[in-house]
Design a protein around this motif. Structure first.
Motif, PDB file in Angstrom:
ATOM      1  N   PHE A 109       0.852  -1.184   0.000  1.00 57.77           N
ATOM      2  CA  PHE A 109       0.000   0.000   0.000  1.00 57.77           C
ATOM      3  C   PHE A 109       0.889   1.235   0.000  1.00 57.77           C
ATOM      4  N   GLY A 110       0.376   2.311  -0.593  1.00 56.40           N
ATOM      5  CA  GLY A 110       1.080   3.581  -0.539  1.00 56.40           C
ATOM      6  C   GLY A 110       1.230   4.211  -1.909  1.00 56.40           C
ATOM      7  N   PRO A 111       1.576   5.505  -1.945  1.00 51.40           N
ATOM      8  CA  PRO A 111       1.827   6.182  -3.218  1.00 51.40           C
ATOM      9  C   PRO A 111       2.936   5.479  -4.000  1.00 51.40           C
ATOM     10  N   GLU A 112       2.817   5.465  -5.303  1.00 52.32           N
ATOM     11  CA  GLU A 112       3.783   4.793  -6.179  1.00 52.32           C
ATOM     12  C   GLU A 112       3.987   3.341  -5.767  1.00 52.32           C
ATOM     13  N   GLN A 113       2.929   2.757  -5.276  1.00 54.54           N
ATOM     14  CA  GLN A 113       2.984   1.391  -4.759  1.00 54.54           C
ATOM     15  C   GLN A 113       3.525   0.402  -5.792  1.00 54.54           C
ATOM     16  N   ALA A 114       3.066   0.507  -7.039  1.00 58.93           N
ATOM     17  CA  ALA A 114       3.484  -0.449  -8.067  1.00 58.93           C
ATOM     18  C   ALA A 114       4.987  -0.338  -8.349  1.00 58.93           C
ATOM     19  N   ARG A 115       5.483   0.902  -8.473  1.00 56.39           N
ATOM     20  CA  ARG A 115       6.909   1.095  -8.784  1.00 56.39           C
ATOM     21  C   ARG A 115       7.788   0.577  -7.650  1.00 56.39           C
ATOM     22  N   VAL A 116       7.435   0.947  -6.419  1.00 57.43           N
ATOM     23  CA  VAL A 116       8.275   0.548  -5.283  1.00 57.43           C
ATOM     24  C   VAL A 116       8.215  -0.957  -5.087  1.00 57.43           C
ATOM     25  N   LEU A 123      22.104  -0.495   6.118  1.00 58.87           N
ATOM     26  CA  LEU A 123      21.095  -0.521   5.060  1.00 58.87           C
ATOM     27  C   LEU A 123      21.721  -0.966   3.742  1.00 58.87           C
ATOM     28  N   PRO A 124      21.167  -1.955   3.086  1.00 61.83           N
ATOM     29  CA  PRO A 124      21.723  -2.430   1.814  1.00 61.83           C
ATOM     30  C   PRO A 124      21.564  -1.371   0.720  1.00 61.83           C
ATOM     31  N   SER A 125      22.386  -1.474  -0.281  1.00 59.56           N
ATOM     32  CA  SER A 125      22.387  -0.469  -1.352  1.00 59.56           C
ATOM     33  C   SER A 125      21.056  -0.432  -2.098  1.00 59.56           C
ATOM     34  N   TRP A 126      20.396  -1.594  -2.265  1.00 57.65           N
ATOM     35  CA  TRP A 126      19.129  -1.610  -2.999  1.00 57.65           C
ATOM     36  C   TRP A 126      18.067  -0.790  -2.260  1.00 57.65           C
ATOM     37  N   HIS A 127      18.092  -0.829  -0.930  1.00 61.96           N
ATOM     38  CA  HIS A 127      17.112  -0.068  -0.153  1.00 61.96           C
ATOM     39  C   HIS A 127      17.423   1.422  -0.238  1.00 61.96           C
ATOM     40  N   ARG A 128      18.681   1.790  -0.139  1.00 65.02           N
ATOM     41  CA  ARG A 128      19.034   3.212  -0.210  1.00 65.02           C
ATOM     42  C   ARG A 128      18.688   3.787  -1.580  1.00 65.02           C
ATOM     43  N   ALA A 129      18.822   2.970  -2.637  1.00 61.79           N
ATOM     44  CA  ALA A 129      18.492   3.453  -3.983  1.00 61.79           C
ATOM     45  C   ALA A 129      16.986   3.513  -4.212  1.00 61.79           C
ATOM     46  N   LEU A 130      16.265   2.518  -3.703  1.00 64.39           N
ATOM     47  CA  LEU A 130      14.822   2.435  -3.945  1.00 64.39           C
ATOM     48  C   LEU A 130      14.033   3.423  -3.088  1.00 64.39           C
ATOM     49  N   LEU A 131      14.437   3.573  -1.823  1.00 68.35           N
ATOM     50  CA  LEU A 131      13.692   4.412  -0.869  1.00 68.35           C
ATOM     51  C   LEU A 131      14.656   5.370  -0.173  1.00 68.35           C
TER      52      LEU A 131
END
Length: 525
Positions: A410-417, A462-470
């Motif tokens: 759930f949330g804004p830009e839910q599909a992209r995230v 924090l892993p790099s994928w998380h820092r890049a995505l969010l």
């Protein structure tokens, strides 16, 4: 309207009437709100409960609109639907389970119409037509219960839109609407004939044209077509049956709108005329028709309550024009006060919302029919709403691919995230070679509630994928789902603000109670 004006309205001036019809279609199609309404309606209709994501997609659609969420929850808590135990329904997921997917879908469509077509200048006339549309949808729903056709629930949608033409003319061409009503009130022309004379097309044709423009499925568009006069026979196909239901539903709605209670309506000559025309086709008698009236009247009361709409008084003629007395639409959600929230967005009554969610999920599992996905979705929604998160998801292990992958969110830009929320089960940690925060939480079955994600010690985990995505996630939680030694996944939810208020022990206990419900469902399933 003068006799001369009526004469001028006759169809011999075909070019003039075509211009009126074309101008109306152009106005409807060029209206940004109407364009958005058409897109929203098409989106809701395409949601199908035959596919696994159906209920989740519908829940997400409802949750993306705060007002719509409030109304669906209010409807599910009315006397007609309130659960036997009396426990309040606090999540859209539970509301869908209680009301039924198709019920919520049709109700959401009705509420979209109410929101978009609230016209202050002509609110009384618009309100009359809105109530007829809402009531017709409830008749269609009742008729679907009696049908053996697969997908009969679509009849409620066909019935809802049967009055769309009149509704749009009342909202966008009120002068024409008044002329049509006056012509029909004289008693020499039906509303279909009157609208044909004034617009150059009947209300039914206009409804079908607009729905086609909105890319609504053909079976619903075709259901708007007028029926032949006289006594009807049993339909030979589902499409023909839907046409019959749509017309019958609007006629019932008009009848109930003109009379007091269902008993009064059932005793009228109009009700006898309905039975003469539709009785054989639907295999209903006078008693069945009165039961239908009663069920629809009860449903209408609950629907009106859920939208904070007061019933219209009995229509009374205005001097000189025969139109109903103007009644402004009641302000939707009037008198509702929002609970306070911390700067992070977390509601200050989070404890009460979490407690209600725990009760909701407990009841969902107690009925013995809930699937694991239903429980997960209800818990995810509770966390998202009760704690005021910006984004929330459940991430499950894909053993074959060796990955953890977000499944619903759930949330804004839910599909992209959600699409980017994927990482290896044995991914290396940050540059220093340590393991990352998510895998540490899983290995230790530790519920993490991070109030400041920017602190150096947290950020280095924090892993790099998380820092890049969010990159703007300032606070978040991670709730591992571990059964025995099996690491199945985790809940994740974040905010774009710091959350220094933290999570007190009573809230923590309820968050873990929600998680235990999921673990129990996973273990049992």
């Amino acid at each position: 309207m003068s006799e001369a004006r009526i004469a001028n309205a006759q169809p011999q001036d075909e070019s003039a009437t075509r211009r009126v019809r074309a101008a109306l279609m152009q106005k409807v199609n060029g209206d940004e709100e109407m364009f958005a309404l058409g897109g929203s309606i098409a989106r809701v209709i395409e949601l199908a409960d035959a596919d696994e994501p159906g209920p989740h997609d519908l829940a997400y659609f409802v949750l993306s609109d705060v007002a719509l969420t409030q109304r669906i929850l209010r409807l599910s808590n009315t006397v007609r639907y309130r659960t036997v135990s009396g426990t309040a329904v606090t999540t859209v997921s539970r509301a869908i389970a209680l009301l039924g997917f198709d019920n919520v879908k049709t109700t959401a469509l009705a509420m979209l119409l109410v929101d978009t077509l609230d016209n202050g200048a002509h609110a009384g006339s618009v309100r009359v037509e809105l109530e007829a549309s809402l009531c017709a949808s409830l008749v269609g729903r009742e008729m679907a219960k009696l049908s053996f056709y697969q997908g009969a629930e679509e009849a409620a949608i066909g019935a809802l839109f049967k009055n769309l033409g009149a509704l749009l003319v009342a909202s966008h061409e009120h002068a024409r609407y008044r002329e049509i009503n006056q012509l029909a009130a004289a008693g020499k022309h039906t509303p279909a004939q009157a609208s044909q004379m004034i617009l150059g097309c009947s209300y039914d044709t206009l409804s079908a044209a607009v729905l086609a423009e909105w890319k609504i499925p053909d079976v619903i568009v075709r259901a708007q077509a007028a029926l032949p006069p006289g006594t009807l026979k049993t339909a030979g196909s589902r499409a023909e049956w839907m046409r019959q239901v749509a017309s019958f539903s609007l006629e019932v709605a008009r009848l109930l709108g003109r009379h007091g209670g269902p008993e009064d309506a059932a005793a009228t000559p109009e009700a006898r005329a309905l039975l003469a025309r539709y009785g054989a086709a639907f295999e209903i008698d006078a008693k069945a028709l009165e039961r239908l009236f009663t069920n629809v009247a009860e449903g209408m009361q609950g629907l009106m309550e859920s939208m904070n709409l007061q019933p219209l008084p009995k229509p009374e003629p205005e001097p000189g024009d025969g139109l109903p007395d103007v009644l402004m639409l009641a302000t939707l959600d009037a008198g509702e006060e929002e609970e306070g929230a911390w700067p992070s967005g977390k509601p200050k009554n989070a404890r009460e919302l979490l407690l209600a969610g725990v009760q909701d999920v407990t009841q969902l599992r107690a009925n013995g029919k809930a699937r694991v996905n239903d429980v997960i979705l209800a818990v995810l929604e509770t966390l998202y709403r009760a704690l005021g998160f910006r984004f929330a998801t459940v991430c499950l292990k894909d053993a074959r691919a060796g990955q953890y992958r977000a499944r619903v969110s759930f949330g804004p830009e839910q599909a992209r995230v959600q699409a980017g929320f994927v990482f290896p089960m044995s991914a290396p940690g940050p540059a220093r070679g340590g393991r990352d925060l998510f895998l540490l939480a899983m290995d230790n079955d530790a519920d993490l509630m991070i109030s400041d994600a920017a602190s150096p010690k947290i950020r280095e985990l924090l892993p790099s994928w998380h820092r890049a995505l969010l990159p703007d996630a300032k606070s978040f939680i991670v709730l591992p789902l571990v059964v025995g030694k099996a690491q199945l996944g985790f809940f994740y939810a974040d905010r774009a603000q710091l959350a220094p208020e933290g999570v007190p022990p009573d809230e923590t206990a309820m968050i873990r109670a929600l998680k235990r419900q999921v673990l129990a469902a996973l273990a049992a399933g």
